[in-house]
Design a protein around this motif. Structure first.
Motif, PDB file in Angstrom:
ATOM      1  N   SER A 156       6.186   0.030  -3.698  1.00 27.58           N
ATOM      2  CA  SER A 156       7.574   0.744  -4.340  1.00 27.58           C
ATOM      3  C   SER A 156       7.503   0.718  -5.811  1.00 27.58           C
ATOM      4  CB  SER A 156       8.599   0.024  -3.822  1.00 27.58           C
ATOM      5  OG  SER A 156       8.782  -1.352  -4.186  1.00 27.58           O
ATOM      6  N   LYS A 157       6.826  -0.338  -6.460  1.00 27.76           N
ATOM      7  CA  LYS A 157       7.074  -0.603  -7.777  1.00 27.76           C
ATOM      8  C   LYS A 157       5.570  -0.941  -8.572  1.00 27.76           C
ATOM      9  CE  LYS A 157      11.444  -3.321  -7.708  1.00 27.76           C
ATOM     10  NZ  LYS A 157      12.073  -4.455  -7.762  1.00 27.76           N
ATOM     11  N   ASN A 158       5.309  -0.490  -9.722  1.00 24.69           N
ATOM     12  CA  ASN A 158       3.900  -0.644 -10.305  1.00 24.69           C
ATOM     13  C   ASN A 158       4.088  -2.102 -11.215  1.00 24.69           C
ATOM     14  OD1 ASN A 158       1.705  -0.419 -11.293  1.00 24.69           O
ATOM     15  ND2 ASN A 158       2.053   1.093 -12.986  1.00 24.69           N
ATOM     16  N   LEU A 159       4.021  -3.185 -10.515  1.00 25.73           N
ATOM     17  CA  LEU A 159       4.239  -4.432 -11.111  1.00 25.73           C
ATOM     18  C   LEU A 159       2.949  -5.041 -11.648  1.00 25.73           C
ATOM     19  CD1 LEU A 159       6.713  -6.259  -8.960  1.00 25.73           C
ATOM     20  CD2 LEU A 159       7.281  -5.165 -10.813  1.00 25.73           C
ATOM     21  N   ASP A 160       2.763  -5.938 -12.656  1.00 32.16           N
ATOM     22  CA  ASP A 160       1.588  -6.406 -13.034  1.00 32.16           C
ATOM     23  C   ASP A 160       1.284  -7.641 -11.907  1.00 32.16           C
ATOM     24  OD1 ASP A 160      -0.796  -7.714 -13.942  1.00 32.16           O
ATOM     25  OD2 ASP A 160       0.300  -8.054 -15.876  1.00 32.16           O
ATOM     26  N   LEU A 161       0.324  -7.536 -11.021  1.00 33.58           N
ATOM     27  CA  LEU A 161       0.086  -8.505  -9.990  1.00 33.58           C
ATOM     28  C   LEU A 161      -0.882  -9.479 -10.308  1.00 33.58           C
ATOM     29  CD1 LEU A 161       0.797  -6.310  -6.952  1.00 33.58           C
ATOM     30  CD2 LEU A 161       2.293  -7.780  -8.073  1.00 33.58           C
ATOM     31  N   GLU A 220      -7.876  -4.593  -4.363  1.00 32.28           N
ATOM     32  CA  GLU A 220      -8.626  -4.065  -5.690  1.00 32.28           C
ATOM     33  C   GLU A 220      -7.897  -4.916  -6.872  1.00 32.28           C
ATOM     34  OE1 GLU A 220      -9.066  -0.085  -5.823  1.00 32.28           O
ATOM     35  OE2 GLU A 220     -10.084   0.321  -3.809  1.00 32.28           O
ATOM     36  N   LEU A 221      -6.816  -5.745  -6.593  1.00 29.72           N
ATOM     37  CA  LEU A 221      -5.989  -6.170  -7.644  1.00 29.72           C
ATOM     38  C   LEU A 221      -6.612  -7.747  -7.898  1.00 29.72           C
ATOM     39  CD1 LEU A 221      -2.593  -4.988  -6.759  1.00 29.72           C
ATOM     40  CD2 LEU A 221      -4.293  -4.078  -8.359  1.00 29.72           C
ATOM     41  N   VAL A 275      -2.429  -6.134   8.519  1.00 29.53           N
ATOM     42  CA  VAL A 275      -3.503  -5.734   7.892  1.00 29.53           C
ATOM     43  C   VAL A 275      -3.592  -4.675   7.375  1.00 29.53           C
ATOM     44  CG1 VAL A 275      -5.950  -5.082   8.739  1.00 29.53           C
ATOM     45  CG2 VAL A 275      -4.962  -7.070   9.996  1.00 29.53           C
ATOM     46  N   TYR A 276      -2.904  -3.405   7.735  1.00 32.49           N
ATOM     47  CA  TYR A 276      -2.995  -2.179   6.850  1.00 32.49           C
ATOM     48  C   TYR A 276      -2.067  -2.467   5.566  1.00 32.49           C
ATOM     49  CZ  TYR A 276      -5.609   0.614  10.088  1.00 32.49           C
ATOM     50  OH  TYR A 276      -6.473   1.026  10.860  1.00 32.49           O
ATOM     51  N   ALA A 277      -1.097  -3.455   5.704  1.00 30.55           N
ATOM     52  CA  ALA A 277      -0.255  -3.429   4.409  1.00 30.55           C
ATOM     53  C   ALA A 277      -0.934  -4.305   3.394  1.00 30.55           C
ATOM     54  CB  ALA A 277       1.166  -4.326   4.988  1.00 30.55           C
ATOM     55  N   MET A 278      -1.852  -4.916   3.789  1.00 26.37           N
ATOM     56  CA  MET A 278      -2.745  -5.745   2.588  1.00 26.37           C
ATOM     57  C   MET A 278      -3.653  -4.587   1.909  1.00 26.37           C
ATOM     58  SD  MET A 278      -4.377  -8.964   4.711  1.00 26.37           S
ATOM     59  CE  MET A 278      -3.022  -9.946   5.460  1.00 26.37           C
ATOM     60  N   LYS A 279      -3.608  -3.542   2.340  1.00 27.78           N
ATOM     61  CA  LYS A 279      -4.656  -2.604   1.699  1.00 27.78           C
ATOM     62  C   LYS A 279      -4.368  -2.339   0.336  1.00 27.78           C
ATOM     63  CE  LYS A 279      -6.512   2.011   2.150  1.00 27.78           C
ATOM     64  NZ  LYS A 279      -6.543   3.306   3.090  1.00 27.78           N
ATOM     65  N   PRO A 280      -3.239  -2.246  -0.334  1.00 31.01           N
ATOM     66  CA  PRO A 280      -3.002  -2.024  -1.806  1.00 31.01           C
ATOM     67  C   PRO A 280      -3.413  -3.087  -2.677  1.00 31.01           C
ATOM     68  CG  PRO A 280      -0.894  -1.395  -0.609  1.00 31.01           C
ATOM     69  CD  PRO A 280      -1.854  -2.001   0.268  1.00 31.01           C
ATOM     70  N   PHE A 281      -3.623  -4.222  -2.045  1.00 26.51           N
ATOM     71  CA  PHE A 281      -3.863  -5.431  -2.892  1.00 26.51           C
ATOM     72  C   PHE A 281      -5.172  -5.876  -3.101  1.00 26.51           C
ATOM     73  CE2 PHE A 281       0.459  -5.764  -0.908  1.00 26.51           C
ATOM     74  CZ  PHE A 281       1.303  -6.014  -2.009  1.00 26.51           C
TER      75      PHE A 281
END
Length: 163
Positions: free
Chosen positions: A79-84, A111-112, A103-109
């Motif tokens: 929902s937000k573009n935070l510096d993680l 490559e960070l 498991v699917y919810a982990m996807k955006p994280f």
């Protein structure tokens, strides 16, 4: 339908979870609560508020947006573009059933460059299909696949019900 946890008990579970999160993250550069769409996002807000009350840790919140009814075909967005960068991410959901949604919810994280990721759930049903376990659990509940858990923490009267 029977009540498993009443308003007071849910509050106690959330407070205990917040203290556990504080203990494990006391030296972190920041904690980000990533609540999964629906009750997960609501629980993330409640946990973040409780942690802010008891600790000086830098805390941020965001929502992991996905379609829980068909996670394998759903787009997963934040929902937000935070510096993680170098932050501790706590992925929050209301109930851990099979683990598929988490498991699917982990996807955006993936490559960070995060510090670490932990999982917090209010209720763990222990029907794991995936090799993940929550780091923070409010309540362990053995149920059959036919039984359903309903978590309501959106209003002023929090509850967990089994039906």
């Amino acid at each position: 339908m029977s009540e498993v946890l009443n308003h007071k008990q849910v509050g106690q579970k959330l407070t205990r979870m917040a203290f556990e999160i504080y203990e494990r993250n006391v030296n972190s550069t920041g904690v980000v609560f990533a609540g999964i769409t629906g009750m997960g996002a609501t629980l993330a807000k409640l946990l973040a508020d409780e942690l802010k009350r008891i600790s000086p840790i830098s805390i941020e919140e965001l929502e992991v947006i996905l379609d829980k009814s068909d996670v394998s075909k759903s787009e997963v967005e934040l929902s937000k573009n935070l510096d993680l960068t170098n932050k501790n991410i706590i992925l929050v959901d209301d109930v851990l059933n099979t683990g598929r949604t988490l498991v699917y919810a982990m996807k955006p994280f993936l490559e960070l460059e995060i510090q670490k990721m932990e999982i917090a759930v209010l209720v763990n049903r222990s029907h794991g299909l995936f090799p993940l376990r929550p780091d923070y659990t409010g309540f362990e509940l053995s149920t059959t696949f036919n039984e359903h858990i309903r978590v309501d923490v959106a209003g002023s009267q929090h509850s967990v019900q089994l039906h």
